[in-house]
Design a protein around this motif. Structure first.
Motif, PDB file in Angstrom:
ATOM      1  N   ARG A 166     -40.976  82.220  13.215  1.00 55.25           N
ATOM      2  CA  ARG A 166     -41.585  83.447  12.949  1.00 55.25           C
ATOM      3  C   ARG A 166     -40.683  83.754  11.629  1.00 55.25           C
ATOM      4  O   ARG A 166     -40.447  82.923  10.793  1.00 55.25           O
ATOM      5  CB  ARG A 166     -41.131  84.420  13.744  1.00 55.25           C
ATOM      6  N   THR A 167     -40.701  85.015  11.180  1.00 58.04           N
ATOM      7  CA  THR A 167     -40.134  85.315   9.844  1.00 58.04           C
ATOM      8  C   THR A 167     -39.260  86.648  10.071  1.00 58.04           C
ATOM      9  O   THR A 167     -39.200  87.355  11.007  1.00 58.04           O
ATOM     10  CB  THR A 167     -41.134  85.648   8.947  1.00 58.04           C
ATOM     11  N   TYR A 168     -38.336  86.925   9.154  1.00 62.51           N
ATOM     12  CA  TYR A 168     -37.688  88.202   9.225  1.00 62.51           C
ATOM     13  C   TYR A 168     -38.315  88.930   8.073  1.00 62.51           C
ATOM     14  O   TYR A 168     -39.218  88.472   7.663  1.00 62.51           O
ATOM     15  CB  TYR A 168     -35.832  87.784   8.468  1.00 62.51           C
ATOM     16  N   TRP A 169     -37.880  90.263   7.922  1.00 59.79           N
ATOM     17  CA  TRP A 169     -38.404  91.223   6.942  1.00 59.79           C
ATOM     18  C   TRP A 169     -37.411  92.243   6.456  1.00 59.79           C
ATOM     19  O   TRP A 169     -36.351  92.280   7.267  1.00 59.79           O
ATOM     20  CB  TRP A 169     -39.653  92.214   7.798  1.00 59.79           C
ATOM     21  N   GLN A 170     -37.597  92.280   5.254  1.00 61.29           N
ATOM     22  CA  GLN A 170     -36.720  93.308   4.687  1.00 61.29           C
ATOM     23  C   GLN A 170     -37.330  93.925   3.465  1.00 61.29           C
ATOM     24  O   GLN A 170     -38.524  93.400   3.087  1.00 61.29           O
ATOM     25  CB  GLN A 170     -35.416  92.558   4.014  1.00 61.29           C
ATOM     26  N   PRO A 171     -36.886  95.178   3.196  1.00 60.92           N
ATOM     27  CA  PRO A 171     -37.786  95.863   2.028  1.00 60.92           C
ATOM     28  C   PRO A 171     -37.753  95.200   0.619  1.00 60.92           C
ATOM     29  O   PRO A 171     -36.476  94.687   0.374  1.00 60.92           O
ATOM     30  CB  PRO A 171     -36.798  97.108   1.909  1.00 60.92           C
ATOM     31  N   PRO A 172     -38.621  94.960   0.109  1.00 63.44           N
ATOM     32  CA  PRO A 172     -38.652  93.808  -1.014  1.00 63.44           C
ATOM     33  C   PRO A 172     -37.937  94.715  -2.272  1.00 63.44           C
ATOM     34  O   PRO A 172     -37.989  96.005  -1.986  1.00 63.44           O
ATOM     35  CB  PRO A 172     -40.179  93.931  -1.301  1.00 63.44           C
ATOM     36  N   LEU A 173     -37.192  94.091  -3.207  1.00 60.98           N
ATOM     37  CA  LEU A 173     -36.495  95.007  -4.091  1.00 60.98           C
ATOM     38  C   LEU A 173     -37.331  95.863  -4.939  1.00 60.98           C
ATOM     39  O   LEU A 173     -38.495  95.052  -5.539  1.00 60.98           O
ATOM     40  CB  LEU A 173     -35.827  93.982  -5.226  1.00 60.98           C
ATOM     41  N   ASP A 174     -37.192  97.071  -5.109  1.00 57.41           N
ATOM     42  CA  ASP A 174     -37.984  98.035  -5.950  1.00 57.41           C
ATOM     43  C   ASP A 174     -38.986  98.434  -5.359  1.00 57.41           C
ATOM     44  O   ASP A 174     -39.733  99.025  -6.225  1.00 57.41           O
ATOM     45  CB  ASP A 174     -37.824  97.359  -7.533  1.00 57.41           C
ATOM     46  N   ALA A 175     -39.439  97.925  -4.261  1.00 56.98           N
ATOM     47  CA  ALA A 175     -40.685  98.570  -3.569  1.00 56.98           C
ATOM     48  C   ALA A 175     -40.566  99.903  -3.000  1.00 56.98           C
ATOM     49  O   ALA A 175     -39.381 100.501  -2.493  1.00 56.98           O
ATOM     50  CB  ALA A 175     -41.075  97.523  -2.361  1.00 56.98           C
ATOM     51  N   SER A 176     -41.551 100.780  -3.170  1.00 53.35           N
ATOM     52  CA  SER A 176     -41.417 102.127  -2.742  1.00 53.35           C
ATOM     53  C   SER A 176     -41.617 101.811  -1.317  1.00 53.35           C
ATOM     54  O   SER A 176     -41.925 101.026  -0.614  1.00 53.35           O
ATOM     55  CB  SER A 176     -42.863 103.011  -3.050  1.00 53.35           C
ATOM     56  N   ASP A 177     -41.181 103.250  -0.423  1.00 57.91           N
ATOM     57  CA  ASP A 177     -41.341 103.249   0.943  1.00 57.91           C
ATOM     58  C   ASP A 177     -42.662 102.900   1.384  1.00 57.91           C
ATOM     59  O   ASP A 177     -42.916 102.112   2.261  1.00 57.91           O
ATOM     60  CB  ASP A 177     -40.985 104.676   1.540  1.00 57.91           C
ATOM     61  N   ALA A 179     -44.894 100.942  -0.030  1.00 56.23           N
ATOM     62  CA  ALA A 179     -45.486  99.841  -0.117  1.00 56.23           C
ATOM     63  C   ALA A 179     -44.701  98.864   0.828  1.00 56.23           C
ATOM     64  O   ALA A 179     -45.165  98.019   1.224  1.00 56.23           O
ATOM     65  CB  ALA A 179     -45.044  99.351  -1.595  1.00 56.23           C
ATOM     66  N   ALA A 180     -43.316  99.158   0.932  1.00 55.17           N
ATOM     67  CA  ALA A 180     -42.663  98.195   2.001  1.00 55.17           C
ATOM     68  C   ALA A 180     -43.252  98.202   3.250  1.00 55.17           C
ATOM     69  O   ALA A 180     -43.458  97.424   4.062  1.00 55.17           O
ATOM     70  CB  ALA A 180     -41.244  98.608   1.983  1.00 55.17           C
ATOM     71  N   LEU A 181     -43.698  99.543   3.784  1.00 55.77           N
ATOM     72  CA  LEU A 181     -44.238  99.710   5.025  1.00 55.77           C
ATOM     73  C   LEU A 181     -45.569  99.101   5.247  1.00 55.77           C
ATOM     74  O   LEU A 181     -45.893  98.670   6.280  1.00 55.77           O
ATOM     75  CB  LEU A 181     -44.289 101.161   5.235  1.00 55.77           C
ATOM     76  N   ALA A 182     -46.359  98.987   3.968  1.00 51.59           N
ATOM     77  CA  ALA A 182     -47.676  98.468   4.029  1.00 51.59           C
ATOM     78  C   ALA A 182     -47.425  97.071   4.117  1.00 51.59           C
ATOM     79  O   ALA A 182     -48.201  96.407   4.980  1.00 51.59           O
ATOM     80  CB  ALA A 182     -48.431  98.823   3.002  1.00 51.59           C
ATOM     81  N   GLY A 183     -46.510  96.386   3.592  1.00 49.57           N
ATOM     82  CA  GLY A 183     -46.262  95.023   3.898  1.00 49.57           C
ATOM     83  C   GLY A 183     -45.892  94.568   5.077  1.00 49.57           C
ATOM     84  O   GLY A 183     -46.367  93.699   5.987  1.00 49.57           O
TER      85      GLY A 183
END
Length: 270
Positions: A166-177, A179-183
């Motif tokens: 499976r995978t982990y997730w974290q907010p990508p650097l410099d992504a807006s809220d 964009a992070a949530l959409a990902g």
């Protein structure tokens, strides 16, 4: 189902406090009301030191903590597989049901087809070894690897095709809220844990409260889908152990916040 009943279990990545001995990490995590620790293979639980790994498991048990994951730095590169069985044995010795691994050392756009194929093959073999020991693998979601984008991560998981990957997730650097949530929305059903931190801009470490709205919305999304990945605090401001209780409190507050209603302009007419 209530919001709190499906809240992720709160925990800590031990790499947050590499400078502290494992017993101190465990004590501070327990004092902060956390339940889990992902123990790092680099300092606190080296695979080549089984006595140290046993001691880490013992201190976790004494503090009432669960060793939820073994944070390895296996990157599925050629030549690394020879050392993977030892990492898996260490995870078992630690009592960790999951091992964190990395998807190579080259970004998805820069990787050649042969480089990507090698990582896929390495992860597939590693997943088979881990499965034989009852261990799940989870990919670090990180820049300069094949999990640097959601699309590449989904593709990689499909290419490897292992039930225990499976995978982990974290907010990508410099992504807006947004964009992070959409990902996260695209990936969420395949996420086993989230690394919780507040960085902005770049890797400047802020108190978690600086992005509490983002994390409240992350936990809302997980709750709506009745998902419960682990939530692991990572890399607090200044690497300061004395802020852990504050950061843990912010994370629990974000978990407990009620869902945020949509803006007036997006609500349906009455």
């Amino acid at each position: 189902m209530s919001h709190s009943s499906t809240a992720p279990r709160p925990g800590l990545c031990s790499v947050t406090f590499r400078q502290l001995p494992a017993a101190e990490v465990a004590r501070r995590a327990a004092d902060a009301g956390l339940e889990l620790v992902e123990w790092g293979a680099d300092i606190h639980a080296p695979a080549q030191e089984p006595d140290t790994v046993r001691a880490v498991r013992d201190v976790s048990d004494r503090c009432g903590l669960t060793s939820c994951s073994y944070g390895s730095y296996f990157r599925a590169a050629p030549g690394e597989l020879a050392g993977f069985p030892a990492l898996t044995r260490a995870a078992v010795l630690l009592g960790a049901p999951r091992m964190r691994v990395w998807a190579g050392g080259v970004g998805s756009r820069a990787a050649s087809p042969s480089e990507r194929h090698a990582v896929v093959a390495g992860l597939r073999e590693a997943a088979a070894i881990a499965a034989d020991h009852g261990v799940e693998l989870a990919l670090e979601f990180h820049a300069k690897t094949l999990t640097d984008t959601v699309a590449s991560t989904v593709r990689l998981l499909d290419e490897v095709g292992a039930d225990n990957l499976r995978t982990y997730w974290q907010p990508p650097l410099d992504a807006s809220d947004e964009a992070a949530l959409a990902g996260l929305a695209e990936l969420v059903d395949r996420v086993s844990a989230v690394h919780v931190f507040s960085w902005w801009p770049g890797n400047r470490r802020l108190p978690l409260a600086a992005r509490e709205d983002l994390w409240a919305r992350v936990f809302d999304m997980l709750d709506e889908r009745q998902l419960r990945p682990d939530a692991l605090l990572e890399f607090v401001p200044g690497d300061d152990p004395d802020v852990l209780a504050r950061e843990a409190g912010t994370m629990r507050r974000a978990m407990a916040r009620p869902p945020v209603p949509p803006p007036e302009s997006s609500r349906p007419a009455q």
